[in-house]
Design a protein around this motif. Structure first.
Motif, PDB file in Angstrom:
ATOM      1  N   GLU A   1       0.906  -1.302   0.138  1.00 25.57           N
ATOM      2  CA  GLU A   1       0.042   0.038  -0.021  1.00 25.57           C
ATOM      3  C   GLU A   1       0.827   1.298  -0.096  1.00 25.57           C
ATOM      4  N   ALA A   2       2.061   1.125   0.100  1.00 27.48           N
ATOM      5  CA  ALA A   2       3.160   2.236   0.101  1.00 27.48           C
ATOM      6  C   ALA A   2       4.358   2.064  -0.856  1.00 27.48           C
ATOM      7  N   ASP A   3       4.617   3.143  -1.325  1.00 25.49           N
ATOM      8  CA  ASP A   3       6.250   2.832  -2.202  1.00 25.49           C
ATOM      9  C   ASP A   3       7.293   3.175  -1.330  1.00 25.49           C
ATOM     10  N   LEU A   4       7.040   4.264  -0.268  1.00 23.73           N
ATOM     11  CA  LEU A   4       8.113   4.729   0.456  1.00 23.73           C
ATOM     12  C   LEU A   4       7.727   4.497   1.858  1.00 23.73           C
ATOM     13  N   VAL A   5       8.150   4.026   2.628  1.00 24.15           N
ATOM     14  CA  VAL A   5       8.051   3.649   4.053  1.00 24.15           C
ATOM     15  C   VAL A   5       9.021   4.398   5.091  1.00 24.15           C
ATOM     16  N   ILE A   6       8.689   5.254   5.874  1.00 22.87           N
ATOM     17  CA  ILE A   6       9.120   5.484   6.930  1.00 22.87           C
ATOM     18  C   ILE A   6       8.985   5.092   8.312  1.00 22.87           C
ATOM     19  N   THR A   7       9.848   4.064   8.983  1.00 21.09           N
ATOM     20  CA  THR A   7       9.230   3.276   9.992  1.00 21.09           C
ATOM     21  C   THR A   7      10.305   3.144  11.194  1.00 21.09           C
ATOM     22  N   SER A   8       9.912   2.696  12.187  1.00 20.10           N
ATOM     23  CA  SER A   8      10.663   2.484  13.309  1.00 20.10           C
ATOM     24  C   SER A   8      11.026   0.927  13.452  1.00 20.10           C
ATOM     25  N   ARG A   9      10.778   0.146  12.584  1.00 22.16           N
ATOM     26  CA  ARG A   9      11.153  -1.023  12.778  1.00 22.16           C
ATOM     27  C   ARG A   9      10.956  -1.691  11.024  1.00 22.16           C
ATOM     28  N   ILE A  10      11.888  -2.639  10.893  1.00 27.84           N
ATOM     29  CA  ILE A  10      11.778  -3.099   9.345  1.00 27.84           C
ATOM     30  C   ILE A  10      11.288  -4.337   9.494  1.00 27.84           C
ATOM     31  N   PRO A  11      10.007  -4.758   8.744  1.00 27.96           N
ATOM     32  CA  PRO A  11       9.600  -6.249   8.600  1.00 27.96           C
ATOM     33  C   PRO A  11      10.395  -7.286   8.055  1.00 27.96           C
ATOM     34  N   GLN A  12      10.248  -8.239   8.272  1.00 29.68           N
ATOM     35  CA  GLN A  12      11.146  -9.575   7.959  1.00 29.68           C
ATOM     36  C   GLN A  12      10.924  -9.350   6.322  1.00 29.68           C
ATOM     37  N   GLY A  13      11.994  -9.500   5.450  1.00 32.12           N
ATOM     38  CA  GLY A  13      12.130  -9.586   4.077  1.00 32.12           C
ATOM     39  C   GLY A  13      12.187  -8.425   3.470  1.00 32.12           C
ATOM     40  N   PHE A  14      12.565  -7.369   4.254  1.00 25.68           N
ATOM     41  CA  PHE A  14      12.628  -5.916   3.699  1.00 25.68           C
ATOM     42  C   PHE A  14      13.988  -5.369   4.025  1.00 25.68           C
ATOM     43  N   SER A  15      14.664  -4.424   3.709  1.00 27.42           N
ATOM     44  CA  SER A  15      15.689  -3.967   4.070  1.00 27.42           C
ATOM     45  C   SER A  15      15.635  -2.275   4.021  1.00 27.42           C
ATOM     46  N   GLY A  16      16.290  -1.684   5.246  1.00 25.84           N
ATOM     47  CA  GLY A  16      15.999  -0.308   5.233  1.00 25.84           C
ATOM     48  C   GLY A  16      17.488   0.324   5.775  1.00 25.84           C
TER      49      GLY A  16
END
Length: 301
Positions: free
Chosen positions: A144-159
């Motif tokens: 639902e998003a192209d760019l995410v600013i988050t305090s934690r990174i879900p499994q399967g993603f890198s940040g």
């Protein structure tokens, strides 16, 4: 069917009014004075209206000229926007950019980045989703998003780390906790109402110290902040999110004896790191620049 009036005629109309005369308008448009005069004459002929009258040496718009002037400004502005949109689409910028941003990110920082971004990406529509806890994860997992600013990174993603966020416990100046006039223990907090923000995701997770006997839960961070300013309870907030309230004294940091600060890292995550659109990258760069300008990088205190 009557001929469509060229856009250049409307531009001439605007220029003559804005620059107080034909000669000045010609200079502003980079055209000859005769070309501007011809454009106004043709415009009047096609409309069957007088658009200007002489007042001394000045060309002053008639009543009809004033009315059409306002419409002309809108028309030229829309035409310029259409031209800009076409150029941006030709440059490959995506027409829609979806952003999910954790509510602990300072809103003033996001707005400053959007101002910078909008200068070059006017044709890109932007959808901002302010999320809390698992709501940010779900925005990524559901694409639902192209760019995410988050305090934690879900499994399967890198940040990529963007900025460190410091949380402080605060309350309004007249809150009873401030009236104690001494360093506060955790037992002191338990006796008073805590204000929290609900997880925007479906998992309804909790975060932070939640041991108060009373809790009021809000779905929007701004409402929670206003409630705290009104003296309805104490809360933990990202310090930079409430910088204005701290500066003008609507909120004061509680003098905790220990554990007065908590920290979190905000990360930038691209939903499709192998296919990052130009507009998506430009907004991410704008956020990075605003964070550096504010001295809030990953290693900042």
């Amino acid at each position: 069917m009557s001929d469509i009036i060229p856009l250049a005629y409307w531009q001439a109309l605007i220029a003559v009014v804005d620059h107080n005369g034909y000669a000045q308008a010609a200079e502003a448009l980079g055209k000859s004075q005769s070309a501007v005069s011809y454009a106004i004459q043709r415009l009047e002929d096609q409309l069957g209206l007088r658009l200007f009258r002489l007042q001394g040496r000045r060309a002053v718009p008639t009543h009809s000229g004033q009315i059409l002037l306002q419409r002309a400004r809108v028309l030229v502005e829309h035409a310029q926007g259409l031209d800009s949109a076409g150029r941006q689409l030709a440059a490959g910028r995506e027409p829609l950019l979806r952003v999910a941003i954790d509510a602990i990110c300072p809103d003033w920082l996001l707005l400053a980045a959007l101002v910078q971004f909008s200068k070059d990406c006017q044709a890109t529509r932007v959808e901002i989703q302010e999320t809390v806890l698992s709501g940010t994860d779900e925005a990524l997992l559901r694409r639902e998003a192209d760019l995410v600013i988050t305090s934690r990174i879900p499994q399967g993603f890198s940040g990529e780390p963007m900025m460190q966020v410091r949380f402080v416990a605060v309350a309004a100046p007249d809150h009873p906790l401030h009236a104690l006039g001494r360093p506060l223990q955790w037992a002191d907090l338990r006796q008073h109402r805590q204000l929290v923000v609900r997880d925007s995701g479906t998992r309804r997770e909790s975060s932070g110290w939640l041991d108060a006997e009373q809790r009021w839960t809000f779905s929007e961070p701004i409402t929670s902040i206003r409630a705290a300013c009104a003296g309805l309870g104490f809360a933990w907030y990202a310090e930079q999110r409430i910088r204005d309230e701290l500066k003008d004294g609507r909120l004061r940091v509680l003098p905790l004896q220990e554990g007065r600060h908590r920290y979190a890292m905000l990360y930038r995550v691209f939903a499709q790191p192998d296919f990052i659109g130009p507009a998506c990258q430009e907004l991410a760069n704008a956020l990075d620049e605003q964070i550096r300008a504010a001295g809030l990088g990953p290693s900042s205190p």
